[in-house]
Design a protein around this motif. Sequence first.
Motif, PDB file in Angstrom:
ATOM      1  N   ALA A  54       0.843  -1.204   0.000  1.00  0.00           N
ATOM      2  CA  ALA A  54       0.000   0.000   0.000  1.00  0.00           C
ATOM      3  C   ALA A  54       0.874   1.248   0.000  1.00  0.00           C
ATOM      4  O   ALA A  54       0.589   2.223  -0.711  1.00  0.00           O
ATOM      5  CB  ALA A  54      -0.930  -0.005   1.212  1.00  0.00           C
ATOM      6  N   ARG A  55       1.944   1.254   0.794  1.00  0.00           N
ATOM      7  CA  ARG A  55       2.816   2.430   0.862  1.00  0.00           C
ATOM      8  C   ARG A  55       3.650   2.567  -0.415  1.00  0.00           C
ATOM      9  O   ARG A  55       3.940   3.679  -0.853  1.00  0.00           O
ATOM     10  CB  ARG A  55       3.688   2.371   2.113  1.00  0.00           C
ATOM     11  CG  ARG A  55       2.867   2.603   3.375  1.00  0.00           C
ATOM     12  CD  ARG A  55       3.692   2.541   4.655  1.00  0.00           C
ATOM     13  NE  ARG A  55       4.146   1.197   4.911  1.00  0.00           N
ATOM     14  CZ  ARG A  55       5.415   0.812   4.938  1.00  0.00           C
ATOM     15  NH1 ARG A  55       6.379   1.702   4.724  1.00  0.00           N
ATOM     16  NH2 ARG A  55       5.732  -0.435   5.188  1.00  0.00           N
ATOM     17  N   ALA A  56       4.021   1.444  -1.035  1.00  0.00           N
ATOM     18  CA  ALA A  56       4.705   1.519  -2.331  1.00  0.00           C
ATOM     19  C   ALA A  56       3.780   2.117  -3.387  1.00  0.00           C
ATOM     20  O   ALA A  56       4.218   2.907  -4.241  1.00  0.00           O
ATOM     21  CB  ALA A  56       5.166   0.129  -2.759  1.00  0.00           C
ATOM     22  N   GLU A  57       2.504   1.782  -3.316  1.00  0.00           N
ATOM     23  CA  GLU A  57       1.537   2.355  -4.249  1.00  0.00           C
ATOM     24  C   GLU A  57       1.427   3.864  -4.067  1.00  0.00           C
ATOM     25  O   GLU A  57       1.354   4.621  -5.039  1.00  0.00           O
ATOM     26  CB  GLU A  57       0.170   1.697  -4.056  1.00  0.00           C
ATOM     27  CG  GLU A  57      -0.883   2.178  -5.025  1.00  0.00           C
ATOM     28  CD  GLU A  57      -2.236   1.529  -4.807  1.00  0.00           C
ATOM     29  OE1 GLU A  57      -3.225   2.034  -5.386  1.00  0.00           O
ATOM     30  OE2 GLU A  57      -2.322   0.541  -4.060  1.00  0.00           O
ATOM     31  N   MET A  58       1.426   4.315  -2.822  1.00  0.00           N
ATOM     32  CA  MET A  58       1.418   5.759  -2.564  1.00  0.00           C
ATOM     33  C   MET A  58       2.616   6.422  -3.230  1.00  0.00           C
ATOM     34  O   MET A  58       2.496   7.474  -3.873  1.00  0.00           O
ATOM     35  CB  MET A  58       1.458   6.027  -1.056  1.00  0.00           C
ATOM     36  CG  MET A  58       0.234   5.595  -0.279  1.00  0.00           C
ATOM     37  SD  MET A  58       0.514   5.827   1.514  1.00  0.00           S
ATOM     38  CE  MET A  58      -0.902   4.956   2.198  1.00  0.00           C
ATOM     39  N   ALA A  59       3.792   5.812  -3.073  1.00  0.00           N
ATOM     40  CA  ALA A  59       5.012   6.382  -3.634  1.00  0.00           C
ATOM     41  C   ALA A  59       4.948   6.458  -5.159  1.00  0.00           C
ATOM     42  O   ALA A  59       5.320   7.476  -5.763  1.00  0.00           O
ATOM     43  CB  ALA A  59       6.216   5.549  -3.197  1.00  0.00           C
ATOM     44  N   LEU A  60       4.464   5.402  -5.796  1.00  0.00           N
ATOM     45  CA  LEU A  60       4.377   5.379  -7.256  1.00  0.00           C
ATOM     46  C   LEU A  60       3.371   6.400  -7.767  1.00  0.00           C
ATOM     47  O   LEU A  60       3.607   7.075  -8.780  1.00  0.00           O
ATOM     48  CB  LEU A  60       4.002   3.979  -7.732  1.00  0.00           C
ATOM     49  CG  LEU A  60       5.060   2.895  -7.520  1.00  0.00           C
ATOM     50  CD1 LEU A  60       4.482   1.518  -7.787  1.00  0.00           C
ATOM     51  CD2 LEU A  60       6.281   3.141  -8.410  1.00  0.00           C
ATOM     52  N   ARG A  61       2.258   6.536  -7.061  1.00  0.00           N
ATOM     53  CA  ARG A  61       1.254   7.509  -7.488  1.00  0.00           C
ATOM     54  C   ARG A  61       1.742   8.939  -7.296  1.00  0.00           C
ATOM     55  O   ARG A  61       1.305   9.849  -8.008  1.00  0.00           O
ATOM     56  CB  ARG A  61      -0.062   7.252  -6.761  1.00  0.00           C
ATOM     57  CG  ARG A  61      -0.723   5.944  -7.215  1.00  0.00           C
ATOM     58  CD  ARG A  61      -2.033   5.659  -6.543  1.00  0.00           C
ATOM     59  NE  ARG A  61      -3.083   6.592  -6.927  1.00  0.00           N
ATOM     60  CZ  ARG A  61      -4.357   6.472  -6.578  1.00  0.00           C
ATOM     61  NH1 ARG A  61      -4.736   5.424  -5.846  1.00  0.00           N
ATOM     62  NH2 ARG A  61      -5.244   7.356  -6.946  1.00  0.00           N
ATOM     63  N   MET A  62       2.658   9.146  -6.375  1.00  0.00           N
ATOM     64  CA  MET A  62       3.260  10.468  -6.218  1.00  0.00           C
ATOM     65  C   MET A  62       4.217  10.768  -7.371  1.00  0.00           C
ATOM     66  O   MET A  62       4.362  11.931  -7.770  1.00  0.00           O
ATOM     67  CB  MET A  62       4.010  10.546  -4.886  1.00  0.00           C
ATOM     68  CG  MET A  62       4.720  11.863  -4.638  1.00  0.00           C
ATOM     69  SD  MET A  62       5.513  11.969  -3.017  1.00  0.00           S
ATOM     70  CE  MET A  62       6.797  10.712  -3.186  1.00  0.00           C
ATOM     71  N   GLY A  63       4.877   9.750  -7.913  1.00  0.00           N
ATOM     72  CA  GLY A  63       5.803   9.964  -9.010  1.00  0.00           C
ATOM     73  C   GLY A  63       7.144   9.277  -8.868  1.00  0.00           C
ATOM     74  O   GLY A  63       7.998   9.393  -9.750  1.00  0.00           O
ATOM     75  N   VAL A  64       7.371   8.545  -7.769  1.00  0.00           N
ATOM     76  CA  VAL A  64       8.592   7.739  -7.645  1.00  0.00           C
ATOM     77  C   VAL A  64       8.595   6.698  -8.758  1.00  0.00           C
ATOM     78  O   VAL A  64       7.551   6.142  -9.111  1.00  0.00           O
ATOM     79  CB  VAL A  64       8.663   7.070  -6.259  1.00  0.00           C
ATOM     80  CG1 VAL A  64       9.787   6.049  -6.197  1.00  0.00           C
ATOM     81  CG2 VAL A  64       8.852   8.133  -5.171  1.00  0.00           C
ATOM     82  N   ASP A  65       9.749   6.427  -9.324  1.00  0.00           N
ATOM     83  CA  ASP A  65       9.821   5.534 -10.487  1.00  0.00           C
ATOM     84  C   ASP A  65      10.130   4.082 -10.140  1.00  0.00           C
ATOM     85  O   ASP A  65       9.686   3.172 -10.833  1.00  0.00           O
ATOM     86  CB  ASP A  65      10.862   6.072 -11.468  1.00  0.00           C
ATOM     87  CG  ASP A  65      10.449   7.428 -12.009  1.00  0.00           C
ATOM     88  OD1 ASP A  65       9.457   7.495 -12.748  1.00  0.00           O
ATOM     89  OD2 ASP A  65      11.104   8.429 -11.648  1.00  0.00           O
TER      90      ASP A  65
END
Length: 421
Positions: A54-65
């Motif tokens: 869930a936290r990785a999804e937050m990061a990806l949706r923010m723009g982390v690649d």
Amino acid sequence: MKTVGLIVEYNPLHNGHVYHFEQSKTVTGADAAIAVMSGHWLQRGEPALVNKWARAEMALRMGVDVVLELPVAYSSQAAEWFAYGAVRTLDDCGAVDSLCFGSEGGDVDWLSSLAERLHEEQNSFQRLLAERLEQGLNYPSAYSAAIQAWLGKEAAGNLNAPNNTLGLHYLMALKRLNSSIVPATITRHNSGYHDQDATDERIASATAIRRLLDKNGQEAGLQQILRYVPSYTLDILSRELQAGRAPITWNHYLHPLLHQLVTKSADELHLIHEVTEGLEHRLKQSLPEWLRHQSDPLTQEDAFEALIRLVKTKRYTRTKLQRMLVRILLNHYKVQLSREALGAGPQYIRVLGFSSKGRLLLKRMKQNARCPILVKIPRECPSYLEMDIRATGAYSLGYSRPSSGEIFRDYYEPPLRMEPD
């Protein structure tokens, strides 16, 4: 493609993290970002509010690649080994040009100079540190006092500030590894790391956000944090709440923790990582009073707080005790987490998620990385990966409806593939 590395927990991801992410790319001139993120058990000795996917999804949706997992062997450690594990992961992946971290001072030159001296004169400093510890100071206080005695108060600066301390250890890890990664720092914006309450209109610490969720209940809590988190964080938290996978706190693990404390002898507890200086006896002596306390009509959170109060002394910080309890809960032994074992590094890089730009980075990583890039669990697991898998199983027992799929999710869950909003 110029890439900045970030070391994160995102517990949960909030507006302050968005600011740090955007500024990190700006100050380093990066085109892409790779984040190494703690898994289910965090640096202060706590379970994450929501799981690592869930936290990785937050990061990806923010723009982390690309999101990489920091193994539990390092994620619930004091600053030295937390920093080393994270920096080693970024350095080993062979695709990171710079590292940008938040700090209270915002001065990378001061921290770099201090890190250089500590790296070159480690033996002299360690003697001063040992003297302060013998005086009965807890480790953070002894560390700060030793640096002040070594360099003078002005040169030591504000090392009691948590982000400055972590930043110093990131820089020391870079020097230890002789890394080509270039460090940069950004001043922490508006809200302090440990701030318990939200005082700004848009920026609140992760601690304050978790308190709002806990204090106000699920639906009301989500409304309370609305202004402090991006919409995707709110959506993901809402989904995890409805699925019974959040919010996770220490109060979900009292029974398995009690099982460990009751069934292990003091000698067996002594073998566990972080159980030092007779703490095994203090734990055993505290159990009867703790259990009498639990017989009262108290909430589970009150019971955990009671255990911390019974065991705590001036010698030990709350964070030290919580990290110790994580290791007891997860059966992590001193021999597994010795300085020699930790110094060897994780020996693998676990990918939790990536974007389309991240796919290009993964190709670069596979060409340049100094250890295997894992997108699935291999037939023969490195020892620290096995610890991660068991840590997931233990964490999932905190869900309201744990299932086989959740307990063994590491085996089934492929990396997330996502474009930013």
